[in-house]
Design an enzyme around this catalytic site. Structure first.
Site, PDB file in Angstrom:
ATOM      1  CG  HIS A 208       5.838  -2.199  12.245  1.00  0.00           C
ATOM      2  ND1 HIS A 208       6.865  -1.321  11.945  1.00  0.00           N
ATOM      3  CD2 HIS A 208       4.714  -1.455  12.233  1.00  0.00           C
ATOM      4  CE1 HIS A 208       6.369  -0.099  11.762  1.00  0.00           C
ATOM      5  NE2 HIS A 208       5.065  -0.161  11.939  1.00  0.00           N
ATOM      6  CG  HIS A 271       6.162   2.401   2.410  1.00  0.00           C
ATOM      7  ND1 HIS A 271       5.034   3.055   1.946  1.00  0.00           N
ATOM      8  CD2 HIS A 271       5.940   2.183   3.730  1.00  0.00           C
ATOM      9  CE1 HIS A 271       4.189   3.221   2.953  1.00  0.00           C
ATOM     10  NE2 HIS A 271       4.705   2.710   4.038  1.00  0.00           N
ATOM     11  CG  ASP A 322       0.468   3.823   4.790  1.00  0.00           C
ATOM     12  OD1 ASP A 322       0.233   3.553   5.962  1.00  0.00           O
ATOM     13  OD2 ASP A 322       1.618   4.058   4.388  1.00  0.00           O
TER      14      ASP A 322
HETATM   15  C1  NGQ Z   1       2.870   2.734  10.779  1.00  0.00           C
HETATM   16  N1  NGQ Z   1       3.310   4.046   8.815  1.00  0.00           N
HETATM   17  O1  NGQ Z   1       3.154   1.668  11.282  1.00  0.00           O
HETATM   18  O2  NGQ Z   1       1.748   3.238  10.904  1.00  0.00           O
HETATM   19  C2  NGQ Z   1       3.900   3.433   9.944  1.00  0.00           C
HETATM   20  C3  NGQ Z   1       4.613   4.467  10.756  1.00  0.00           C
HETATM   21  C4  NGQ Z   1       6.651   3.291  11.584  1.00  0.00           C
HETATM   22  C5  NGQ Z   1       4.038   4.268   7.724  1.00  0.00           C
HETATM   23  N2  NGQ Z   1       5.227   3.797   7.664  1.00  0.00           N
HETATM   24  C6  NGQ Z   1       5.330   3.931  11.923  1.00  0.00           C
HETATM   25  N3  NGQ Z   1       3.549   4.934   6.704  1.00  0.00           N
HETATM   26  O3  NGQ Z   1       6.929   2.989  10.423  1.00  0.00           O
HETATM   27  O4  NGQ Z   1       7.412   3.085  12.511  1.00  0.00           O
HETATM   28 ZN    ZN Z   2       2.099   1.325   6.890  1.00  0.00          ZN
END
Ligand code: NGQ
Ligand code: ZN
Length: 460
Positions: A208, A271, A322
């Protein structure tokens, strides 16, 4: 079904052909592409053909909350408070609901001109955080939706181990995401089994972020994953994330990554907003794709990606929708350019030189980078690639008296009128006259799903 298509104008991804014929075999692969031919014996399709656009970054579940995070919870509304809202929205989401949401989303993607998606899926377990009996249940639901509507899919099951840098414990809202290496490999194996021999699907992995995956876990999983398939990771999106990473490791996130893992063409850095000049050059050199999601990055207040420097250094980019507050390749590419214009006080910044079409450069980059990041043979109209095509409606007033690159610039820079008429994925027409044939029934199921999410649904 074998098809031979004919178009008056066709953009292969790098050149324009007039009077073009595209032969697609019964597996959906392109056999031949020729210009300057007659339409004899061909299916003549009015309009202008372009390669289907890959959408390299999607969190399908977030489509259900578009528009529901647009009021400030207080003085310091931010990415981090948005994330809490997002966690609340998915707290009770069950497999059926995710399947209905992704079906709706994927129909919208096809109608907008996306023909493939990289689904960065982390909502793995049930609302209590217990694995489903099929551990890849949720990822397989997105696969079912993609197959149902005819969208190409790269499954990117997410590895999520911790709540923050240094192996911090996960919060309550994150318990559905968590796996150790063994659990993750079980999940990955189910996804692999479900996609073998499917020309519309591929499998990669998505650690992640450096926040959610500690070094040991990351290195273990990279080793076990092997040498084939894309690897996506969120990196350096928010300033606070950069500061936290510095505090944890003494290094900025992109530098940490470059120093600890072999970042190369298999990698997609999602990003990568906040990079130093050295990092920007090094990522460009690595051959990795930077996955830009300009509309979401604007919505979340991420900051500016220095596309001028990165593209100038030969860097590869692709686009993703996204958080799905907009499902439109046009809007992503336009925002990418407009951000640079607002910042630089100049015009046609990413076009790449005098009298070069900005739309063509941006679309060309997003096609090539998107294909690479999805790990599939897509992104151009050429022999050996999938028969993924988008046909623009050249009868639309906005495309009147436009030719070649002017068509691309008009598609991207003339507003939001739906100019996509037909969409073909793997040689199969899945959108005709701007509409997916299952649009109504899928929208009805989506409405019912939103209602059940609001009123609190039985959890499964
Ligand atoms: C996500 N989204 O995993 O959905 C992420 C937010 C995170 C973006 N970064 C959550 N746009 O990064 O912890
Ligand atoms: Zn994302």
């Amino acid at each position: 079904m074998r098809r031979t298509l004919f178009f008056d104008q066709l953009f292969t991804g790098w050149e324009w052909l007039r009077a073009a014929r595209v032969e697609i075999d019964d597996r959906g692969d392109i056999l031949a592409v020729d210009g300057g031919v007659t339409s004899e014996g061909c299916e003549k399709i009015p309009g202008c053909a372009l390669p289907g656009v890959p959408n390299l970054h999607s969190h399908a579940h977030q489509r259900a909350m578009a528009g529901l995070a647009e009021r400030s919870g207080g003085t310091a509304d931010s990415f981090w408070t948005w994330r809490e809202v997002m966690y609340r929205h998915l707290a009770s989401m069950n497999p059926e609901q995710l399947e209905a949401i992704s079906a709706q989303l994927y129909v919208e993607m096809l109608e907008a001109g996306y023909t493939a998606v990289g689904e960065f899926q982390y909502l793995h377990h049930d609302p209590q955080g217990r694995p489903y009996s099929q551990v890849a249940e949720m990822t397989l639901r997105t696969l079912a939706s993609a197959r149902r509507v005819g969208l190409g899919l790269t499954c990117l099951p997410v590895l999520y181990g911790h709540g923050g840098f240094g192996g911090a414990a996960a919060g309550n809202g994150q318990k559905r995401f968590l796996n150790d290496a063994d659990g993750f490999f079980r999940l990955l194996e189910e996804v692999r089994r479900a996609t073998v021999e499917d020309p519309e699907a591929a499998v990669g992995i998505a650690p992640h972020s450096l926040r959610a995956v500690a070094p040991e876990l990351l290195l273990d999983v990279l080793k076990g994953f092997g040498t084939v398939g894309p690897i996506h990771i969120h990196v350096a999106e928010q300033r606070q994330e950069v500061e936290d990473c510095l505090r944890w490791s003494g290094l900025r996130p992109v530098t940490w990554l470059l120093e600890h893992v072999p970042v190369d063409e298999r990698w997609c850095l999602i990003h990568a907003t906040h990079m130093t000049s050295e990092e920007t050059q090094a990522v460009a050199w690595s051959g990795a794709v930077v996955g830009l999601c300009p509309v979401t990055e604007a919505n979340l207040g991420d900051g500016f990606f220095d596309a001028v420097e990165f593209l100038g250094a030969g860097g590869r980019i692709g686009i993703g929708s996204d958080s799905h507050i907009s499902i439109s390749p046009v809007e992503e590419l336009r925002w990418l350019e407009y951000g640079q214009r607002l910042l630089g006080g100049a015009r046609n910044i990413l076009g790449g030189g005098a009298n070069r079409s900005t739309g063509r450069r941006l679309l060309g980059a997003a096609l090539a980078g998107g294909a690479q990041a999805c790990g599939r043979s897509i992104g151009a109209i050429a022999p050996g690639l999938r028969g993924d095509l988008v046909v623009l409606d050249t009868d639309h007033p906005l495309l009147a008296e436009r030719e070649e690159d002017e068509i691309l610039d008009s598609w991207i820079f003339s507003g939001n009128a739906p100019l996509v008429r037909d969409v073909i994925v793997g040689g199969r027409t899945v959108v005709e006259n701007g509409r997916h044939p299952q649009r109504e029934e899928i929208a009805a199921a989506f409405r019912r799903t939103l209602k059940s999410l609001r009123t609190g649904s039985p959890q499964s």
